[in-house]
Design an enzyme around this catalytic site. Sequence first.
Site, PDB file in Angstrom:
ATOM      1  N   LYS A  90       0.834  -1.206   0.000  1.00  0.00           N
ATOM      2  CA  LYS A  90       0.000   0.000   0.000  1.00  0.00           C
ATOM      3  C   LYS A  90       0.866   1.251   0.000  1.00  0.00           C
ATOM      4  O   LYS A  90       0.442   2.320  -0.382  1.00  0.00           O
ATOM      5  CB  LYS A  90      -0.911   0.011   1.225  1.00  0.00           C
ATOM      6  CG  LYS A  90      -2.152  -0.816   1.025  1.00  0.00           C
ATOM      7  CD  LYS A  90      -3.198  -0.472   2.045  1.00  0.00           C
ATOM      8  CE  LYS A  90      -4.448  -1.290   1.769  1.00  0.00           C
ATOM      9  NZ  LYS A  90      -5.492  -1.061   2.749  1.00  0.00           N
ATOM     10  N   ARG A  91       2.089   1.058   0.491  1.00  0.00           N
ATOM     11  CA  ARG A  91       2.952   2.233   0.568  1.00  0.00           C
ATOM     12  C   ARG A  91       3.489   2.618  -0.812  1.00  0.00           C
ATOM     13  O   ARG A  91       3.944   3.707  -1.026  1.00  0.00           O
ATOM     14  CB  ARG A  91       4.118   1.965   1.527  1.00  0.00           C
ATOM     15  CG  ARG A  91       3.859   2.560   2.891  1.00  0.00           C
ATOM     16  CD  ARG A  91       4.793   1.977   3.903  1.00  0.00           C
ATOM     17  NE  ARG A  91       4.331   0.670   4.322  1.00  0.00           N
ATOM     18  CZ  ARG A  91       5.115  -0.343   4.609  1.00  0.00           C
ATOM     19  NH1 ARG A  91       6.416  -0.209   4.537  1.00  0.00           N
ATOM     20  NH2 ARG A  91       4.631  -1.488   4.997  1.00  0.00           N
TER      21      ARG A  91
END
Length: 510
Positions: A281-282
């Site tokens: 997600k980063r």
Amino acid sequence: MFIFKSKPPLLRYICVYPKHNLCRTLKTVNPRVRFAPSPTGYLHLGGLRTALYNYLFAKSRGGAFVLRIEDTDQSRKVEGSVDALIQDLEWAGIECDEGPAKGGKYGPYVQSERLHIYQEQIKKLLDNGSAYKCFCTERRLNILRRDAIKSQKIPKYDNRCRNLSQEVIREKMKAGTPYCIRFKLSSDCLFFDDLIFGGIAYDVSINEGDPVLLKSDGYPTYHFANVVDDHLMGVTHVLRGVEWQISTTKHLLIYKAFGWTPPQFGHMPLIVNPDGTKLSKRHSDVRVEDYRNNGIYPLALVNYITLSGGGFDHVPGAGVRLKTMEELAKEFQIDKVSSHPSRLNPDLLEECNRLEIKRQLQDEELTKTIVTKVQKLVTEKYPEENLNISEDHVRNVLNWSTSRLTRIEELASSKFGFLWILPSNTVDVNKEVFEKLINTLEDISMKEFEQNCLKDHLKDFSTKNGIKFPVLMKMMRSALSGLNEGPGVAEMMQLLGKYQSLERIKAVMR
Ligand code: GLU
């Protein structure tokens, strides 16, 4: 749903059955599905995929797509994320039929506005003995956890408050001891037909103690609110990420305790990078907003998702065909959604975006919007310059560039700078040759000022004047664009048009 007579072997999952409930689902009409994100940040590709498949499932069968905000974990809530989420969904072309902004007869659609509903529903489970008050302190729970880890056991609540006497409960209540409400997990091994994975059986109690339904602050947990809302909102099919598959039999036990018929469940596999590693997600690329800001069109992104996730008839070797939202909804088949991890292939995203640009350029209204966008991008990039951004010129450039461009923004990159500004590099040219060249070019009719004819004229010119063709091209390229590389000279001249081309060639003579 059915219950095994004896316990199955100690496995977390047993996927043994084919998808036999599918026949029922394939005939489903007017389903009600929901997308139930937690407002903890931005909408990511995984969330968009869940929303999209729910939407397509609903639209393919005349059903309703509901947006519900699951904000029961207030500590993880991020301000502004609900608005951003709705905006991202709308951008992607996913319109909800009911939701926080739209309203609907099953509202409110934000869980923190439904606390009174959970309070009301929990009473039913307390009354029928499926739930109980638990007075255990955080400290005791921590000790339990620590001891379990020390002795290498699965940390789980020991269900101590399950059997408290009425008297003890009364006393604790009188003393104002804080409590939560837990669900009595039975050790039934429930089975369900996952619409995507096939048969799944799992006994939750092997790995968990009695789960909390209502926290001491009066907020429900995800599991409780999710079941209550899906039931009260008339949800018929739950399509969600595979990370929730492990919770489904727990949810089924809660449905059973209420005496409610559960919806059908389908879990979508993980989305992974091209090399099979987990999508982080980063990684900024997975935010929907980032795709938008990087010049990716919504229809391209949506098609890209379906290309890796499945759900459609696949014609081998047919190449990528961009489908409109209506076509996607019409052609979507839940039984074609793959249970294997969806591997992303960024090349397909590029291809989809190119196809979308081509599609838009076939529509007059959309073309006008693109022209304005290009004019704005170029003006922002070269605020000081005297620019060549007339509508005609931009349209010419767009027609020329369709198979070359992945993003419209590329037209403002320095590679294409020559299209808009006069080259600043002065070049050494053979003035005598250029004088003659100008005369020749001036004599070429507007009709012949086109790539192929121009090439013939230039070849002719080089032979007649005894100048080697590559040498002539080098000088001309430099005069026209100030660059050493780029599109062919004749191609460039067609793009710039007769007037601009001559202007540039004359400029190097001054
Ligand atoms: N609120 C959950 C999430 O953030 C929803 C899971 C579900 O769809 O049941 O993903």
